[in-house]
Every structure is written in structure tokens, then in C-alpha cells.
Design a protein around this motif. Structure first.
Motif, PDB file in Angstrom:
ATOM      1  N   VAL A 101      -8.619   7.216   0.376  1.00 52.87           N
ATOM      2  CA  VAL A 101      -7.798   7.051  -0.825  1.00 52.87           C
ATOM      3  C   VAL A 101      -6.331   7.099  -0.423  1.00 52.87           C
ATOM      4  N   ALA A 102      -5.556   6.102  -0.820  1.00 48.74           N
ATOM      5  CA  ALA A 102      -4.120   6.099  -0.568  1.00 48.74           C
ATOM      6  C   ALA A 102      -3.383   6.205  -1.900  1.00 48.74           C
ATOM      7  N   LEU A 103      -2.351   7.038  -1.917  1.00 47.16           N
ATOM      8  CA  LEU A 103      -1.555   7.272  -3.114  1.00 47.16           C
ATOM      9  C   LEU A 103      -0.105   6.945  -2.777  1.00 47.16           C
ATOM     10  N   ALA A 104       0.456   5.928  -3.419  1.00 45.25           N
ATOM     11  CA  ALA A 104       1.798   5.470  -3.067  1.00 45.25           C
ATOM     12  C   ALA A 104       2.751   5.563  -4.248  1.00 45.25           C
ATOM     13  N   HIS A 105       4.000   5.805  -3.928  1.00 50.63           N
ATOM     14  CA  HIS A 105       5.078   5.766  -4.908  1.00 50.63           C
ATOM     15  C   HIS A 105       6.331   5.291  -4.190  1.00 50.63           C
ATOM     16  N   GLY A 106       7.323   4.891  -4.942  1.00 53.77           N
ATOM     17  CA  GLY A 106       8.589   4.489  -4.356  1.00 53.77           C
ATOM     18  C   GLY A 106       8.502   3.181  -3.582  1.00 53.77           C
ATOM     19  N   LYS A 107       9.459   2.983  -2.668  1.00 56.83           N
ATOM     20  CA  LYS A 107       9.554   1.748  -1.896  1.00 56.83           C
ATOM     21  C   LYS A 107       8.872   1.920  -0.548  1.00 56.83           C
ATOM     22  N   ASN A 108       7.963   1.004  -0.253  1.00 57.88           N
ATOM     23  CA  ASN A 108       7.120   1.112   0.929  1.00 57.88           C
ATOM     24  C   ASN A 108       7.167  -0.183   1.729  1.00 57.88           C
ATOM     25  N   PHE A 109       7.192  -0.045   3.049  1.00 58.83           N
ATOM     26  CA  PHE A 109       7.440  -1.202   3.893  1.00 58.83           C
ATOM     27  C   PHE A 109       6.512  -1.230   5.103  1.00 58.83           C
TER      28      PHE A 109
END
Length: 244
Positions: A101-109
């Protein structure tokens, strides 16, 4: 069990292991220590009967991708080795017998987005943003995995321009499983634990192997090495960074 210090924080509740990227001052960029810590942590989790692996980031975002800090002092061989280890990490996550499970927020590159894409369940906040600019400096890292999620034509259109996309588009093209505010993440992790518990460990591992991407791993690694080993890697990175 929890590890409270370091650039990767590890916590364990039952058979659920959570890995938190902890370089908020660098937007959780992936340096060699983070990559090796994640590889060692995943191996440890597998050896200790984990059924769910969760990946998230502290601070403003999930991950800004490859850490270019000090690249001028590194040889092209050193940089190639770092990219190979990132691909090794992506394959370890993609091929895990656990529900990832991946949980992302904000700016990702870049490689941070590739790490996110390697997970089976991909959740972000509604304001998250994703961009994979590696092809701008000639690096072929993760396009097949991205194409498997969103389709070849969509992947080609996005990657040819190194175009960023927001959470709404990501969900529409199948890159995201769903969007959810951070306040809702604990419940989603609870749901993931329940989902993983529906099958015994051996059956779940066999299912993921049959449905997985392992057949393409060698080709992915070969494409990465060919692209990174072409002479002038540092010049290409320098030009990319100078262009902003």
C-alpha cells in the motif's frame, strides 16, 4: 515494534509493517541510505511473516525521487549503481508476496512516483501531484510498470512530454486506486489488513506471482542499465537540472 530514528521509520502492528520516509527537509528524496534501508526492511518484513507493507512519507510529500545532492562528486559508475539499486527496490516491492500500500500527498517526482507505482494499492490525497522526468536526462526507469497501470498509449503520451498530472487525472487513468484525505488513511490501512487476511500467505503469494510483472524484471533492468551507462550521464543530469 517501531524504529523511531533515521531516514526510514519502521513500525509494526501485527502483520502490517509501515515504512515512513523521513527526510522532510529534502522532500524525502531517495538517497542511497533510504534505498538500502527500505530493501533491508522489506526483507526483514518478509522473513517475519508480514502480510501488508505500507509506504508513506513525512513532511510535505511522499517523495521527490532520486536525490541528486552531491552528484557532481560521484562517478558515472556510482550513479549507475544507485539507479540499479532503486530498480532493485522497485522490483522487491512489485514482486512482494505482501499486499503493498502506498500513501502519497504533496508533489512527487521521478523514482518516488515509481516507488508509489510499484505498490498494489495506491492512495493519494486529492491535492497530490505526480511527474516522472527521468527521460529528460535519458534514464529509462519504470515505464513498463507505468504502462501496465494506465495503458501503453496513455503512458507514452505522458512520458514523452514528461508531463505532470494531478490526483484527479491519476485516478481517472487508473494510476491511483483512490483518493482520500490523510485523516481517512488509518481506516484504509485497516481495510487492507482485512483484505490481506482473506487468503493464507502461500495462496496470496501464488496469486500475486501469477498476476505479477516478474517476467519483465530482467528487461526492465537491462533497459535501465543501457540508458544510464550511455556516456555522458552526468552531462545529461547537469543539463536537465540547469533547465529547471
Amino acid at each position: 515494534m517501531s524504529q523511531e530514528n533515521g531516514e526510514v521509520l519502521v513500525s509494526r502492528e501485527g502483520n502490517c509493517w509501515t515504512f515512513t520516509l523521513n527526510r522532510p527537509e529534502k522532500m524525502n528524496a531517495l538517497n542511497a541510505n533510504i534505498v538500502e534501508s527500505l530493501l533491508a526492511g522489506i526483507e526483514d518484513a518478509h522473513a517475519n511473516g508480514a502480510s501488508v507493507l505500507v509506504f508513506r512519507g513525512n513532511g510535505r510529500n511522499f517523495s521527490a525521487g532520486f536525490d541528486f545532492g552531491g552528484f557532481e562528486e560521484q562517478s558515472e559508475g556510482d550513479l549507475l549503481q544507485r539507479f540499479v539499486r532503486i530498480e532493485t527496490l522497485l522490483q522487491a516491492i512489485d514482486g512482494s508476496p505482501c499486499l503493498t500500500v502506498a500513501l502519497a500527498h504533496g508533489k512527487n517526482f521521478g523514482a518516488g512516483v515509481d516507488l508509489f507505482a510499484s505498490c498494489k494499492v495506491r492512495i493519494s490525497t486529492p491535492d497530490a501531484f505526480f511527474r516522472m522526468p527521468g527521460l529528460k536526462f535519458g534514464l529509462v526507469l519504470g515505464p513498463r510498470r507505468f504502462g501496465a497501470l494506465v495503458g501503453t498509449q496513455v503512458a507514452r503520451a505522458i512520458l514523452e512530454e514528461a508531463r505532470g498530472f494531478n490526483a484527479q487525472e491519476a485516478e481517472a487513468i487508473g494510476f491511483l486506486t483512490q483518493t482520500a484525505d490523510e485523516a481517512g488513511w488509518p481506516e484504509l490501512i485497516t481495510q487492507a489488513n482485512g483484505r490481506a487476511a482473506q487468503l493464507d500467505a502461500a495462496t496470496r503469494a501464488h496469486l500475486y506471482q501469477v498476476l505479477g510483472n516478474q517476467a519483465g524484471y530482467d528487461a526492465d533492468l537491462a533497459a535501465l542499465v543501457r540508458s544510464a551507462a550511455a556516456p555522458g550521464l552526468k552531462d545529461r543530469i547537469r543539463a536537465y537540472r540547469s533547465a529547471g
